[in-house]
Motif scaffolding. Structure first.
Motif, PDB file in Angstrom:
ATOM      1  N   TYR A   1      45.311  75.551  56.495  1.00  0.00           N
ATOM      2  CA  TYR A   1      44.841  75.156  58.109  1.00  0.00           C
ATOM      3  C   TYR A   1      45.249  73.176  58.113  1.00  0.00           C
ATOM      4  O   TYR A   1      45.812  72.642  59.293  1.00  0.00           O
ATOM      5  CB  TYR A   1      43.460  74.232  58.014  1.00  0.00           C
ATOM      6  CG  TYR A   1      42.121  76.120  57.843  1.00  0.00           C
ATOM      7  CD1 TYR A   1      42.225  76.412  59.741  1.00  0.00           C
ATOM      8  CD2 TYR A   1      42.000  76.593  57.154  1.00  0.00           C
ATOM      9  CE1 TYR A   1      41.606  77.735  59.949  1.00  0.00           C
ATOM     10  CE2 TYR A   1      40.612  77.489  57.516  1.00  0.00           C
ATOM     11  CZ  TYR A   1      41.147  78.349  58.829  1.00  0.00           C
ATOM     12  OH  TYR A   1      40.245  79.074  59.568  1.00  0.00           O
TER      13      TYR A   1
ATOM     14  N   MET B   1      48.874  73.714  59.630  1.00  0.00           N
ATOM     15  CA  MET B   1      48.655  73.996  60.675  1.00  0.00           C
ATOM     16  C   MET B   1      48.435  72.743  61.687  1.00  0.00           C
ATOM     17  O   MET B   1      49.177  73.148  63.081  1.00  0.00           O
ATOM     18  CB  MET B   1      47.187  75.598  61.206  1.00  0.00           C
ATOM     19  CG  MET B   1      47.677  76.539  60.519  1.00  0.00           C
ATOM     20  SD  MET B   1      46.429  77.326  60.857  1.00  0.00           S
ATOM     21  CE  MET B   1      45.334  77.742  62.445  1.00  0.00           C
ATOM     22  N   PHE B   2      47.233  72.237  61.163  1.00  0.00           N
ATOM     23  CA  PHE B   2      47.671  70.652  61.576  1.00  0.00           C
ATOM     24  C   PHE B   2      48.715  70.052  61.575  1.00  0.00           C
ATOM     25  O   PHE B   2      48.952  68.999  63.189  1.00  0.00           O
ATOM     26  CB  PHE B   2      45.796  70.737  61.511  1.00  0.00           C
ATOM     27  CG  PHE B   2      44.558  71.023  61.513  1.00  0.00           C
ATOM     28  CD1 PHE B   2      43.908  71.704  62.624  1.00  0.00           C
ATOM     29  CD2 PHE B   2      43.636  70.807  60.845  1.00  0.00           C
ATOM     30  CE1 PHE B   2      43.224  72.324  63.288  1.00  0.00           C
ATOM     31  CE2 PHE B   2      42.442  71.638  60.928  1.00  0.00           C
ATOM     32  CZ  PHE B   2      42.047  71.806  62.491  1.00  0.00           C
ATOM     33  N   ASP B   3      49.634  70.082  61.164  1.00  0.00           N
ATOM     34  CA  ASP B   3      50.601  69.670  61.335  1.00  0.00           C
ATOM     35  C   ASP B   3      51.356  69.770  61.722  1.00  0.00           C
ATOM     36  O   ASP B   3      52.694  69.013  61.414  1.00  0.00           O
ATOM     37  CB  ASP B   3      51.399  69.241  59.634  1.00  0.00           C
ATOM     38  CG  ASP B   3      49.804  67.431  59.092  1.00  0.00           C
ATOM     39  OD1 ASP B   3      49.581  67.124  59.543  1.00  0.00           O
ATOM     40  OD2 ASP B   3      50.240  67.394  57.836  1.00  0.00           O
ATOM     41  N   ASP B   4      51.465  70.819  62.466  1.00  0.00           N
ATOM     42  CA  ASP B   4      52.322  71.793  62.940  1.00  0.00           C
ATOM     43  C   ASP B   4      53.271  72.367  62.137  1.00  0.00           C
ATOM     44  O   ASP B   4      54.044  72.076  62.425  1.00  0.00           O
ATOM     45  CB  ASP B   4      53.047  70.678  64.216  1.00  0.00           C
ATOM     46  CG  ASP B   4      51.889  70.100  65.133  1.00  0.00           C
ATOM     47  OD1 ASP B   4      50.938  71.063  65.559  1.00  0.00           O
ATOM     48  OD2 ASP B   4      52.494  68.932  65.615  1.00  0.00           O
ATOM     49  N   LYS B   5      53.328  72.674  61.473  1.00  0.00           N
ATOM     50  CA  LYS B   5      54.053  73.574  60.108  1.00  0.00           C
ATOM     51  C   LYS B   5      53.871  75.525  60.123  1.00  0.00           C
ATOM     52  O   LYS B   5      52.599  75.115  61.138  1.00  0.00           O
ATOM     53  CB  LYS B   5      53.911  73.264  58.653  1.00  0.00           C
ATOM     54  CG  LYS B   5      53.745  71.716  58.470  1.00  0.00           C
ATOM     55  CD  LYS B   5      55.217  71.478  59.024  1.00  0.00           C
ATOM     56  CE  LYS B   5      55.094  70.133  58.126  1.00  0.00           C
ATOM     57  NZ  LYS B   5      56.549  69.172  58.667  1.00  0.00           N
ATOM     58  N   ASN B   6      54.501  75.604  60.289  1.00  0.00           N
ATOM     59  CA  ASN B   6      53.838  77.538  59.914  1.00  0.00           C
ATOM     60  C   ASN B   6      53.836  78.127  58.948  1.00  0.00           C
ATOM     61  O   ASN B   6      54.204  76.990  57.561  1.00  0.00           O
ATOM     62  CB  ASN B   6      55.536  78.144  60.357  1.00  0.00           C
ATOM     63  CG  ASN B   6      56.482  77.851  61.812  1.00  0.00           C
ATOM     64  OD1 ASN B   6      55.637  78.577  62.369  1.00  0.00           O
ATOM     65  ND2 ASN B   6      57.342  77.007  61.655  1.00  0.00           N
TER      66      ASN B   6
ATOM     67  N   ASP C   1      58.437  74.119  58.258  1.00  0.00           N
ATOM     68  CA  ASP C   1      59.160  74.217  59.873  1.00  0.00           C
ATOM     69  C   ASP C   1      59.351  75.090  60.347  1.00  0.00           C
ATOM     70  O   ASP C   1      60.211  75.041  61.012  1.00  0.00           O
ATOM     71  CB  ASP C   1      60.458  72.714  59.256  1.00  0.00           C
ATOM     72  CG  ASP C   1      59.530  71.704  58.893  1.00  0.00           C
ATOM     73  OD1 ASP C   1      58.461  71.112  59.239  1.00  0.00           O
ATOM     74  OD2 ASP C   1      60.091  70.644  58.005  1.00  0.00           O
TER      75      ASP C   1
ATOM     76  N   ALA D   1      45.535  65.709  58.549  1.00  0.00           N
ATOM     77  CA  ALA D   1      44.899  67.000  58.675  1.00  0.00           C
ATOM     78  C   ALA D   1      44.179  67.409  57.317  1.00  0.00           C
ATOM     79  O   ALA D   1      43.318  68.684  57.672  1.00  0.00           O
ATOM     80  CB  ALA D   1      47.008  67.743  58.867  1.00  0.00           C
TER      81      ALA D   1
END
Length: 185
Positions: free
Chosen positions: A25, A28-33, A57, A147
Motif C-alpha cells: 500500500y 502505491m501511495f508513493d506512485d510505484k507499481n 518504477d 506513505a
C-alpha cells in the motif's frame, strides 16, 4: 528506485502478511507499481507464512522473487530459508528475540532487532510487525514515511483510534530503535 524486491517470512500470527501489505500500500501511495504474493503453510496460526513484495518504477512482469534486495526474517527457519536470496550488499532484518544467530554471510547488511521483547513497551505483542517495518524502513527508505503511515490507516484505521495510535507509535518506535542500534555500532 527502479525495482526493489523484499521477502517477509515468519510464523503465522507474527504479522508477516501485514508487513507485506503495508509495504505494498505504501508503494502505491508513493506512485510505484506494486506486487504482493502471499504464501501460507497448511496450518493456521503458527504455520509457515511468507510473502514477496516488489515495488518498481517500471511495470512488474511476475511476482516471483529469485533474488531479494531485503529479507525480513521473523524466526529462525525463515533466516535459514531466505538468507541466500539476499543480493550482495542487500539487507536482512532478523527478529533476534526468536533467532539466536546472525547471518553467515559477510556480503550483506545484517540488522538484528529483538521485536518480541520490544512489544512490552506497548503491552501488546501484536505490534511486533509495526516495530519491525518501522526499523526496516528506517534503514532502507524503501517507501516514504507519509506513505507508510497512510498504509497503516488503510489497513488498520477501521479498528479504532486506539489501535491506530498504538500502531503508529510502534512504527515510529521501531525506526528509533534501529537508529539507536546503528549509532551504537
Amino acid at each position: 528506485m527502479t525495482t526493489k524486491r523484499v521477502i517477509v517470512s515468519g510464523f503465522g500470527g507474527q504479522g508477516v502478511m501485514g508487513i507485506g501489505q503495508l509495504l505494498t500500500y505504501a508503494g502505491m501511495f508513493d506512485d510505484k507499481n506494486v506486487s504482493w504474493l502471499p504464501s501460507y503453510g497448511p496450518e493456521m496460526r503458527g504455520g509457515k507464512a511468507n510473502c514477496s513484495v516488489i515495488l518498481s518504477d517500471d511495470p512488474i512482469g511476475a511476482p516471483n522473487i529469485a533474488q531479494a534486495d531485503a529479507v525480513i526474517a521473523m524466526n529462525e527457519p525463515s533466516l535459514d530459508k531466505f538468507e541466500s536470496y539476499v543480493v550482495p550488499d542487500g539487507h536482512i532484518f532478523i527478529n533476534s528475540s526468536l533467532v539466536n544467530k546472525d547471518t553467515t554471510r559477510g556480503d550483506i547488511n545484517s540488522h538484528l532487532l529483538p521485536v518480541n521483547g520490544l512489544t512490552e513497551k506497548f503491552g501488546n505483542p501484536r505490534v511486533l510487525n509495526m516495530i519491525m517495518i518501522g526499523a526496516f524502513n528506517e534503514i532502507t527508505g524503501m517507501v516514504s514515511q507519509g506513505a507508510l503511515e497512510k498504509a497503516v490507516d488503510k489497513l488498520y484505521g477501521k479498528k479504532g483510534e486506539k489501535v491506530m495510535k498504538s500502531n503508529l507509535e510502534a512504527l515510529k518506535f521501531g525506526g528509533e530503535k534501529m537508529k539507536e542500534i546503528v549509532n551504537a555500532k
